[in-house]
Design a protein around this motif. Structure first.
Motif, short mmCIF file in Angstrom:
data_model
loop_
_atom_site.label_atom_id
_atom_site.label_comp_id
_atom_site.label_asym_id
_atom_site.label_seq_id
_atom_site.Cartn_x
_atom_site.Cartn_y
_atom_site.Cartn_z
N CYS A 28 0.84 -1.20 0.00
CA CYS A 28 0.00 0.00 0.00
C CYS A 28 0.88 1.25 0.00
N SER A 29 2.02 1.20 0.65
CA SER A 29 2.90 2.38 0.65
C SER A 29 3.38 2.71 -0.76
N THR A 30 3.61 1.70 -1.60
CA THR A 30 3.99 1.93 -2.99
C THR A 30 2.85 2.57 -3.76
N VAL A 31 1.65 2.08 -3.55
CA VAL A 31 0.47 2.63 -4.22
C VAL A 31 0.28 4.10 -3.83
N ILE A 32 0.38 4.37 -2.53
CA ILE A 32 0.20 5.75 -2.04
C ILE A 32 1.29 6.65 -2.61
N GLN A 33 2.51 6.17 -2.62
CA GLN A 33 3.62 6.96 -3.15
C GLN A 33 3.39 7.31 -4.62
N ASP A 34 2.92 6.34 -5.39
CA ASP A 34 2.68 6.58 -6.82
C ASP A 34 1.53 7.56 -7.05
N LEU A 35 0.50 7.48 -6.23
CA LEU A 35 -0.69 8.30 -6.46
C LEU A 35 -0.70 9.62 -5.68
N GLN A 36 0.24 9.83 -4.79
CA GLN A 36 0.29 11.06 -3.99
C GLN A 36 0.23 12.33 -4.85
N PRO A 37 0.94 12.39 -5.97
CA PRO A 37 0.87 13.61 -6.79
C PRO A 37 -0.51 13.87 -7.40
N CYS A 38 -1.43 12.92 -7.28
CA CYS A 38 -2.76 13.06 -7.88
C CYS A 38 -3.81 13.58 -6.90
N VAL A 39 -3.47 13.66 -5.62
CA VAL A 39 -4.47 13.98 -4.61
C VAL A 39 -5.14 15.32 -4.85
N SER A 40 -4.36 16.38 -5.03
CA SER A 40 -4.98 17.70 -5.22
C SER A 40 -5.80 17.75 -6.51
N TYR A 41 -5.32 17.08 -7.55
CA TYR A 41 -6.07 17.01 -8.80
C TYR A 41 -7.40 16.30 -8.58
N LEU A 42 -7.39 15.17 -7.88
CA LEU A 42 -8.61 14.39 -7.68
C LEU A 42 -9.61 15.08 -6.75
N THR A 43 -9.12 15.91 -5.84
CA THR A 43 -10.02 16.57 -4.90
C THR A 43 -10.54 17.91 -5.40
N SER A 44 -9.72 18.65 -6.15
CA SER A 44 -10.16 19.98 -6.56
C SER A 44 -9.73 20.37 -7.97
N VAL A 84 -10.72 10.71 1.89
CA VAL A 84 -10.55 11.92 1.08
C VAL A 84 -11.74 12.02 0.14
N THR A 85 -12.27 13.21 -0.01
CA THR A 85 -13.39 13.39 -0.94
C THR A 85 -12.82 13.74 -2.31
N VAL A 86 -12.99 12.81 -3.24
CA VAL A 86 -12.49 13.02 -4.60
C VAL A 86 -13.67 13.24 -5.54
N LYS A 87 -13.39 13.90 -6.63
CA LYS A 87 -14.41 14.08 -7.66
C LYS A 87 -14.53 12.75 -8.41
N PRO A 88 -15.70 12.12 -8.34
CA PRO A 88 -15.86 10.78 -8.93
C PRO A 88 -15.51 10.71 -10.42
N GLU A 89 -15.87 11.73 -11.18
CA GLU A 89 -15.59 11.70 -12.62
C GLU A 89 -14.09 11.75 -12.89
N LEU A 90 -13.33 12.47 -12.07
CA LEU A 90 -11.87 12.52 -12.24
C LEU A 90 -11.24 11.20 -11.81
N ALA A 91 -11.76 10.62 -10.73
CA ALA A 91 -11.22 9.35 -10.23
C ALA A 91 -11.43 8.24 -11.24
N GLN A 92 -12.61 8.19 -11.83
CA GLN A 92 -12.93 7.12 -12.78
C GLN A 92 -12.14 7.26 -14.08
N ALA A 93 -11.80 8.47 -14.46
CA ALA A 93 -11.12 8.69 -15.73
C ALA A 93 -9.61 8.87 -15.57
#
Length: 116
Positions: A28-44, A84-93
């Motif tokens: 899970c730490s690898t997954v989080i590390q890879d996706l960390q740069p996406c958090v602000s994009y997915l939330t706002s 974390v509250t993400v925008k579903p359309e951004l998460a799915q795409a």
């Protein structure tokens, strides 16, 4: 005596050169590390994901080669997405927008049972 030494040396070398076959899945730490740069994009965010985000998505895509990897990544993403509250359309795409074939969307509603 030299036969015993030869057998010991062969045994030791064998330990280092025998291929390792592991059933362990991606951490899970690898997954989080890879996706960390996406958090602000997915939330706002909006539009296309930033390059650093897509680099992480593509890295995760390359690292999830087995169904065990995909299921572990899915479970990790789902547990983090619940906090974390993400925008579903951004998460799915996300994967598609980053040119990756990662079959897991970055949302809390994804069904991880499909990776059994």
């Amino acid at each position: 005596m030299s036969i015993i030494k030869s057998l010991v040396i062969i045994s030791i070398l064998g330990i280092f050169f025998i291929p390792r076959y592991s059933e362990s899945a991606i951490s899970c730490s690898t997954v989080i590390q890879d996706l960390q740069p996406c958090v602000s994009y997915l939330t706002s965010g909006s539009g296309k994901p930033p390059k650093t985000c897509c680099d992480g998505v593509q890295s995760l895509d390359a690292a999830t080669t087995t169904s065990a990897d995909k299921k572990a990544a899915c479970q990790c993403i789902k547990s983090v997405a619940n906090s974390v509250t993400v925008k579903p359309e951004l998460a799915q795409a996300l994967a598609t927008n980053c040119g990756a074939s990662l079959p897991v969307d970055a949302s809390s509603t994804v069904d991880c049972k499909t990776y059994v």
